[in-house]
Scaffold this motif. Sequence first.
Motif, PDB file in Angstrom:
ATOM      1  N   GLN A   1       0.873  -1.228   0.110  1.00 12.80           N
ATOM      2  CA  GLN A   1       0.001  -0.005   0.061  1.00 12.80           C
ATOM      3  C   GLN A   1       0.840   1.353  -0.053  1.00 12.80           C
ATOM      4  OE1 GLN A   1      -3.442  -0.012  -0.101  1.00 12.80           O
ATOM      5  NE2 GLN A   1      -3.237  -2.198  -0.443  1.00 12.80           N
ATOM      6  N   LEU A   2       1.811   0.973   0.916  1.00 10.23           N
ATOM      7  CA  LEU A   2       2.875   2.316   0.812  1.00 10.23           C
ATOM      8  C   LEU A   2       3.683   2.653  -0.457  1.00 10.23           C
ATOM      9  CD1 LEU A   2       4.281   1.760   4.571  1.00 10.23           C
ATOM     10  CD2 LEU A   2       2.686   3.458   3.722  1.00 10.23           C
ATOM     11  N   ASP A   3       3.740   1.521  -1.109  1.00  9.73           N
ATOM     12  CA  ASP A   3       4.711   1.733  -2.329  1.00  9.73           C
ATOM     13  C   ASP A   3       3.782   1.977  -3.597  1.00  9.73           C
ATOM     14  OD1 ASP A   3       6.939   1.042  -1.023  1.00  9.73           O
ATOM     15  OD2 ASP A   3       6.808  -1.350  -1.603  1.00  9.73           O
ATOM     16  N   GLN A   4       2.597   1.694  -3.352  1.00 10.88           N
ATOM     17  CA  GLN A   4       1.770   1.861  -4.756  1.00 10.88           C
ATOM     18  C   GLN A   4       0.582   2.863  -4.470  1.00 10.88           C
ATOM     19  OE1 GLN A   4       0.593  -1.697  -6.880  1.00 10.88           O
ATOM     20  NE2 GLN A   4       2.221  -2.936  -5.982  1.00 10.88           N
ATOM     21  N   TRP A   5      -0.002   2.878  -3.463  1.00 11.03           N
ATOM     22  CA  TRP A   5      -1.211   3.646  -3.488  1.00 11.03           C
ATOM     23  C   TRP A   5      -1.455   5.020  -2.382  1.00 11.03           C
ATOM     24  CZ3 TRP A   5      -2.548  -1.753  -4.209  1.00 11.03           C
ATOM     25  CH2 TRP A   5      -2.695  -2.206  -5.227  1.00 11.03           C
ATOM     26  N   ALA A   6      -0.558   4.880  -1.460  1.00 14.52           N
ATOM     27  CA  ALA A   6      -0.855   5.526  -0.173  1.00 14.52           C
ATOM     28  C   ALA A   6      -0.142   6.800  -0.271  1.00 14.52           C
ATOM     29  CB  ALA A   6      -0.133   5.011   0.928  1.00 14.52           C
ATOM     30  N   THR A   7      -0.764   7.971  -0.935  1.00 14.08           N
ATOM     31  CA  THR A   7      -0.233   9.181  -1.250  1.00 14.08           C
ATOM     32  C   THR A   7      -0.552  10.045   0.202  1.00 14.08           C
ATOM     33  OG1 THR A   7      -2.555  10.187  -1.876  1.00 14.08           O
ATOM     34  CG2 THR A   7      -0.882   8.964  -3.717  1.00 14.08           C
ATOM     35  N   PRO A   8       0.387  11.054   0.416  1.00 14.28           N
ATOM     36  CA  PRO A   8       0.202  11.685   1.486  1.00 14.28           C
ATOM     37  C   PRO A   8      -1.329  12.430   1.868  1.00 14.28           C
ATOM     38  CG  PRO A   8       2.270  12.298   0.675  1.00 14.28           C
ATOM     39  CD  PRO A   8       1.655  11.513  -0.363  1.00 14.28           C
ATOM     40  N   GLU A   9      -1.738  13.039   0.412  1.00 11.03           N
ATOM     41  CA  GLU A   9      -3.072  13.206   0.463  1.00 11.03           C
ATOM     42  C   GLU A   9      -4.155  12.556   0.966  1.00 11.03           C
ATOM     43  OE1 GLU A   9      -0.346  15.446  -1.696  1.00 11.03           O
ATOM     44  OE2 GLU A   9      -1.027  13.509  -2.068  1.00 11.03           O
ATOM     45  N   ASP A  10      -4.124  11.402   0.376  1.00 12.05           N
ATOM     46  CA  ASP A  10      -5.093  10.133   0.621  1.00 12.05           C
ATOM     47  C   ASP A  10      -5.060   9.440   1.967  1.00 12.05           C
ATOM     48  OD1 ASP A  10      -6.284  10.480  -1.779  1.00 12.05           O
ATOM     49  OD2 ASP A  10      -5.150   8.669  -2.842  1.00 12.05           O
ATOM     50  N   LEU A  11      -3.816   9.571   2.624  1.00 12.03           N
ATOM     51  CA  LEU A  11      -3.691   8.920   3.968  1.00 12.03           C
ATOM     52  C   LEU A  11      -4.197  10.157   4.911  1.00 12.03           C
ATOM     53  CD1 LEU A  11       0.085   7.729   3.971  1.00 12.03           C
ATOM     54  CD2 LEU A  11      -2.181   6.449   4.116  1.00 12.03           C
ATOM     55  N   ALA A  12      -4.046  11.287   4.719  1.00  8.54           N
ATOM     56  CA  ALA A  12      -4.140  12.502   5.465  1.00  8.54           C
ATOM     57  C   ALA A  12      -6.287  12.479   5.633  1.00  8.54           C
ATOM     58  CB  ALA A  12      -3.960  13.723   5.102  1.00  8.54           C
ATOM     59  N   ALA A  13      -6.758  12.328   4.454  1.00  2.00           N
ATOM     60  CA  ALA A  13      -8.142  12.153   4.173  1.00  2.00           C
ATOM     61  C   ALA A  13      -8.904  10.986   4.657  1.00  2.00           C
ATOM     62  CB  ALA A  13      -8.397  12.326   2.616  1.00  2.00           C
ATOM     63  N   HIS A  14      -7.950   9.953   4.660  1.00  2.00           N
ATOM     64  CA  HIS A  14      -8.616   8.578   5.313  1.00  2.00           C
ATOM     65  C   HIS A  14      -8.587   8.892   6.874  1.00  2.00           C
ATOM     66  CE1 HIS A  14     -10.197   4.478   5.338  1.00  2.00           C
ATOM     67  NE2 HIS A  14      -9.175   4.443   6.126  1.00  2.00           N
ATOM     68  N   LEU A  15      -7.186   9.144   7.291  1.00  2.00           N
ATOM     69  CA  LEU A  15      -7.296   9.381   8.885  1.00  2.00           C
ATOM     70  C   LEU A  15      -8.165  10.388   9.584  1.00  2.00           C
ATOM     71  CD1 LEU A  15      -5.403   8.285  11.102  1.00  2.00           C
ATOM     72  CD2 LEU A  15      -3.796  10.245  10.748  1.00  2.00           C
ATOM     73  N   ASP A  16      -8.708  11.411   8.658  1.00  2.00           N
ATOM     74  CA  ASP A  16      -9.682  12.337   9.176  1.00  2.00           C
ATOM     75  C   ASP A  16     -11.062  11.751   9.205  1.00  2.00           C
ATOM     76  OD1 ASP A  16     -10.206  15.011   9.540  1.00  2.00           O
ATOM     77  OD2 ASP A  16     -11.623  14.875   7.862  1.00  2.00           O
ATOM     78  N   ARG A  17     -11.162  10.594   8.634  1.00  2.00           N
ATOM     79  CA  ARG A  17     -12.544   9.715   8.565  1.00  2.00           C
ATOM     80  C   ARG A  17     -12.495   8.886   9.713  1.00  2.00           C
ATOM     81  NH1 ARG A  17     -15.125   8.171   2.961  1.00  2.00           N
ATOM     82  NH2 ARG A  17     -16.769   7.721   4.380  1.00  2.00           N
TER      83      ARG A  17
END
Length: 254
Positions: A196-212
Amino acid sequence: MTQPATFHDLKGASVYITGGGSGVGAALTDGFLAQGANVAFIGRSDASAFVDEMRDKHGRAPLFLQGDMTDTELLHATMGKAAEAHGPIKVLINNAANDQRHALDESTPEFWDWMIEVNLKAYFFACQEAARQMDHGGSIINFSSISYMMGNAGYPIYTTSNAGITGMTRSLARELGPKNIRVNALAPGWVLTQKQLDQWATPEDLAAHLDRQCLKRHLTPDDMIGPTLFLASEASGAMTGQCIVADGGVVTTG
């Protein structure tokens, strides 16, 4: 990660894990070995180094059975080898999956077939063989995902498979209950494996998911060990046909 609970009935249990050599599966292999279980796992990639690591850590090695689980005949053969080595399978964990991103208009029938084979068909036929071996009861745990509960876009065949896993789990719980076989699903949130970290976990998406999430920390593979041990153990002996969410508090059930 040191687990906070010991499930004494898992000591010596014959456990079979799909994809047990990497990511969440590797954490599960580690966690069950720490409980004293005898673990066998299937995986396509060579896992010899991981097996050696587990031997050094626990004083005994898991049984690695290399192969493609979408080959049903081979899958059943490896489950037979697991039974020969450790006794009839008592706990089946259908963990291996592929959440490759894809768009509706780019998907082909061939890609559909492959995704369903990996993410649903292999689960079904692993359940079939496990049920044959579980003459005295057992626990089947099918890994799903909250992705279909969230209505996520970007991988519609994967989310379709997740929904199918939950439906299959409920039907098999009803069918296998008279044999004292429990069938439950576990739906993780976004677990940050290396893939996940290598392929799809962008800083923006990580922050948005953590907010949820209610819990303000990212989930790791080790977070899936405790819930899986609980569902495997007789500590959850009255639970079957359920889909348990372990996502840090993104979706709600009930």
